[in-house]
Each structure stands twice: as C-alpha cells, then as structure tokens.
Design a protein around this motif. Structure first.
Motif, PDB file in Angstrom:
ATOM      1  N   THR A  45      -0.573  -4.355  -1.229  1.00  0.00           N
ATOM      2  CA  THR A  45      -0.801  -2.921  -1.067  1.00  0.00           C
ATOM      3  C   THR A  45      -2.235  -2.645  -1.510  1.00  0.00           C
ATOM      4  N   ASN A  47      -3.858  -0.339  -2.811  1.00  0.00           N
ATOM      5  CA  ASN A  47      -4.189   0.262  -4.094  1.00  0.00           C
ATOM      6  C   ASN A  47      -4.070  -0.742  -5.236  1.00  0.00           C
ATOM      7  N   GLY A  48      -4.041  -2.045  -4.901  1.00  0.00           N
ATOM      8  CA  GLY A  48      -4.303  -3.037  -5.936  1.00  0.00           C
ATOM      9  C   GLY A  48      -3.163  -3.895  -6.416  1.00  0.00           C
ATOM     10  N   ALA A  68       0.555   2.283  -1.267  1.00  0.00           N
ATOM     11  CA  ALA A  68      -0.591   3.016  -0.716  1.00  0.00           C
ATOM     12  C   ALA A  68      -0.196   4.397  -0.208  1.00  0.00           C
ATOM     13  N   HIS A  84      -9.621  -1.635  -6.960  1.00  0.00           N
ATOM     14  CA  HIS A  84      -9.810  -1.292  -5.548  1.00  0.00           C
ATOM     15  C   HIS A  84     -10.869  -2.131  -4.834  1.00  0.00           C
TER      16      HIS A  84
ATOM     17  N   PHE B  27      -5.390   7.273  -8.039  1.00  0.00           N
ATOM     18  CA  PHE B  27      -4.903   7.139  -6.666  1.00  0.00           C
ATOM     19  C   PHE B  27      -3.562   7.852  -6.667  1.00  0.00           C
ATOM     20  N   ALA B 107     -15.082   2.092  -2.444  1.00  0.00           N
ATOM     21  CA  ALA B 107     -15.031   1.254  -3.652  1.00  0.00           C
ATOM     22  C   ALA B 107     -16.262   0.347  -3.728  1.00  0.00           C
ATOM     23  N   THR B 173      -0.577  -0.363 -10.903  1.00  0.00           N
ATOM     24  CA  THR B 173      -1.509   0.139  -9.877  1.00  0.00           C
ATOM     25  C   THR B 173      -2.313   1.356 -10.353  1.00  0.00           C
ATOM     26  N   ASN B 176      -6.474   0.919 -10.094  1.00  0.00           N
ATOM     27  CA  ASN B 176      -7.178   1.316  -8.860  1.00  0.00           C
ATOM     28  C   ASN B 176      -8.703   1.438  -8.979  1.00  0.00           C
TER      29      ASN B 176
END
Lengths: 219, 233
Positions: A45, A47-48, A68, A84, B27, B107, B173, B176
């Motif tokens: 995904t 977003n990491g 995401a 990212h 995010f 980014a 996450t 980000n």
C-alpha cells in the motif's frame, strides 16, 4: 458478461505466486478477496506498508494503520513499514511486479486515463495514480468495457486527461480480457460477446485470441 | 542545535511567519499533527502555503485553517475527498491556489530538498497535464520530467515517540510523510505521544535522527483521543 467479483477472481488467478502487488482504490481492491490463502502474494500500500492484511474490524481497528483509501486494515506476519519517499521509490524503481488499477479509458497503445474527467468544475486530484501507472513492472486495468451510456472505454485515443503513456499491459473487463503490446490489441478471452461483435462495437483494431492461457504467468 | 521540549503547543509553533511554507504530515488522520495545526490556527500566521497530501477534511485541522482564510496556496496530491467541502468551496470561488503533484513526486521533491539535490528527472506524469510547461528529457530511452525540490520554512509532523535528543520513531502507516518532511524544513516541530529519556530508544530503531528535529511537543490529548477512538470502534 462478468460481475465485478468474477472480474476480480480472474485477475487474482493471473497473479503469480509470491508476487509483490499494489491494488488501486475501487474495483481493484476486490482482487484481494479472491487471492488464495496460500498464494504468498504480498500486497503493497503506497502509504508505506508491505504485506498488508485484510480490512480491520471491531477491536482490530487502529487509527495508525490504514490503506491508501484511508480504510483501517491489518498487518500480516512479515509486514514492514516505510516512509512515503521509500514507498514510491519502490514503485517507480520497478520493484513491484504488478499494479491493478481502475480506468476511465484505456487506448489501444496502452495509454491510461483514470484520474480526472477534465470537466471545468471538477477539482483535479491525482493521488498516487500517475506513480502507479508508470511504476510497476506490469499494469493491469480493471474496468467495465462500456460506460453506462454504452460508449466504449477501450478507445483509439483517450479523450480524458492522461494518467500515463503506453503503460497498460492488460485490460480486464466484464466482456473480455485484452492484451496490449507490440501486436496491438489482442483479445485473450471473451464472456458472452463474440470477437466479431466486440470488433463492431469498439473502434480499435482487434487481433484474434492470444495463444497464452489464463493463469499461466510465471513469477 | 539541540532539540527543545516544548511545554505547550503555542510554544511549539511560536515564530511561524506570515507567508511561510508549512509542510504538514499525515495521510488521512494517521500521523496528522492535529494539536500543532490547532496551535497554528491560534498563533495567527497568514498567507501560508501548505504542503500536505490532502487539503483538509471536515471542519477541523487543516480545513479549519483554510476556513479562516489563512492559506494562500495548497500543494498536495489529493485535495478532493468526500468531506473536503471547505477546500472545495474556496477553490471554486477562486480564493485559494492549488498545485496538484503526483503523490510520489510530492514526497521525492521534499526528499530532494532535504538531501541537497538541485532538481531531478522523474518518469511520473510524462504526457499528462501535470507535466505541461515542464522541461523533459529522454534518458535511456524513457521520457522524464524535470522536478524541483519543495522546501518548507516549517514542518509540522506527528510521530509516536521521541527521546530528549529529538530522535523519533513512528507507528505503522502513521509514518507516511513524517520522515521526509523532517528533513526538508528550516524549523521542524514534532508532535509525539511520549518523550523518553536519552537512551530510551534503541539507536537501531530510530527513524528520524534528532539532528532534523528542532522542537518536540507531547500531545497527551491526542493520545487519549486515539485510544478512545480505538475503543469506540
């Protein structure tokens, strides 16, 4: 004619075991439901995260863990997190095997339009669509073959603003699967509608059936 | 300079100037430095350029800053969301500038700023409206677009834990854009859930080394809200 889930199952069956795959927002997310439990496919995904698990429910929901589409998800054993710039470097650098995206239009040359209708009052929002379109080694598009008003979405030239040039390798639709490449547009499989009828309704030149059979991709 | 542990959010955002470019992490809500944005709203700086993945949701956070007419321009990848009505109205009224940048390019442009790279050629966006007017070059048979760095005067980021040296770790996450933005701004402010003593973070697990971080603010409120939300869901 296939349902959305039948299309997703077809895509899932074509993903090689152990592949690194990004599933775009919308229709492509259904593919995850059809991957075999022992497929070893690792979902990315943007977003990491690698080795993303299914959507989170109830007590599994963690505000720090989303996909995401900003939907809460879970992690599978062996998951990893990264920022990212690394996530998109991974994509742009050709490390992902397959990306599955939705589409407004795909051209015979493999151009993709899927981010913006170009309408005067539409607010442009691209997200990761352009990075995904040109980054993965192979790009599959999942879409209905016709709009609600019957216009073909596999077209000689895209009329919507482009997401990427000559980036689509294969198009999965409710009526047929198409391979795009040096031989032009090759019909790989049809679902109810014959190749002749497809050729009549689409304005792109079609080659007959490809020799490749579904599910025979090598990792 | 050593990292300063701030007693409150006002101290954490003190000195942000009118006209500043502010990088804002997060995010969706993951990694969003909500307390710092709220403090920036109270602090009063205006004519800001905001660089973030989105352009605000609902009525809080970035959307509230936008609603106060404090933002001249937004640089982001995805302004349009189901509840981005504050941005949508300002944009349609011609009252805010928008630069849409592909998410990976956004980014990387900040990464370039933080890494001292003057510009870079990137294959993303070639042949699309987002490459119009930009220099292109074919490298190894593939077309690329020239992209310039995005540098911030300030970065507001959310992280999980800091030590008193300003070393940061993130959670899942919510990482980000945080580590990239932390390298790309003159003043870097991190909102964290806890600060531990020096030596309290395993050096092997540090994601953002303290050299990048100027100010740290512990937001206990956010931590409480997050855990409440986690329980409620």
């Amino acid at each position: 004619m296939l349902t959305k889930h039948q299309m997703a199952a077809l895509v899932a069956a074509d993903i090689p075991r152990g592949a690194f795959v990004n599933l775009g927002i919308g229709l492509p997310t259904l593919v995850a439901d059809h991957l075999a439990a022992d497929s070893g496919v690792v979902l990315h995904t943007e977003n990491g995260m690698l080795n993303m698990g299914p959507a989170a429910h109830g007590e599994q929901i963690d505000p720090d863990l989303t996909n995401a589409g900003k939907v809460p998800v879970t992690e599978l054993p062996g998951a990893s997190y990264f920022h990212h710039a690394d996530s998109f470097a991974m994509m742009r650098g050709g490390h992902l095997d397959i990306c599955v995206l939705g589409g407004f239009q795909v051209s015979a040359a493999g151009d993709l339009a899927n981010w913006h209708t170009g309408e005067p009052d539409a607010i442009p929002a691209v997200g990761g669509a352009m990075d995904l379109a040109i980054g993965a080694r192979r790009v599959f598009v999942m879409m209905t073959l016709f709009t609600k008003t019957g216009e073909p979405k596999l077209v000689p030239r895209c009329t919507y603003p482009l997401t990427g040039l000559a980036c689509v390798d294969r198009v999965y639709t409710d009526h047929a699967v198409f391979e795009l490449g040096a031989r032009g547009v090759v019909v790989r499989e049809t679902f109810g509608m014959g190749v002749e009828e497809l050729a009549e309704r689409l304005e792109v030149p079609l080659s007959g059936f490809a020799s490749a059979e579904p599910g025979r991709d090598e990792a | 300079m050593t990292t300063r542990l701030c007693a409150d959010a006002a101290e954490a955002v003190a000195g942000i100037q009118d006209g500043a470019t502010v990088l804002v992490g997060g995010f969706g809500m993951a990694g969003m430095p909500v307390a710092l944005i709220d403090a920036l709203i109270r602090q009063g700086a205006e004519d800001l350029t905001i660089v973030s993945n989105n352009a605000g949701n609902g009525d809080t956070g970035l959307a509230a800053l936008l609603a106060e007419r404090r933002v001249r321009k937004v640089i982001c990848s995805f302004p349009r969301q189901s509840d981005s009505y504050v941005f949508d109205a300002l944009y349609r009224a011609g009252e805010i500038e928008l630069e849409v940048v592909p998410q990976g390019t956004l980014a990387e442009r900040m990464r370039a700023a933080g890494a001292g790279i003057g510009a870079f050629y990137c294959p993303t966006g070639v042949g699309t409206p987002l490459a119009e007017g930009k220099e292109t070059r074919v490298i190894d048979g593939r077309a690329h677009v020239l992209e310039y760095p995005i540098r911030g005067d300030v970065a507001l980021i959310g992280a999980h834990r800091a030590d008193r040296m300003g070393n940061l770790v993130y959670r899942k996450t919510a990482r980000n854009f945080g580590p990239v933005m932390a390298t790309a701004a003159t003043l870097v402010v991190a909102q964290v859930r806890e600060v531990v003593e020096i030596g309290g973070i395993d050096p092997e697990t540090v994601v953002t080394p303290g050299i990048y971080v100027d100010r740290v603010f512990v937001d206990q409120v956010l931590e409480d809200r997050v855990s409440q939300e986690a329980r409620a869901c």
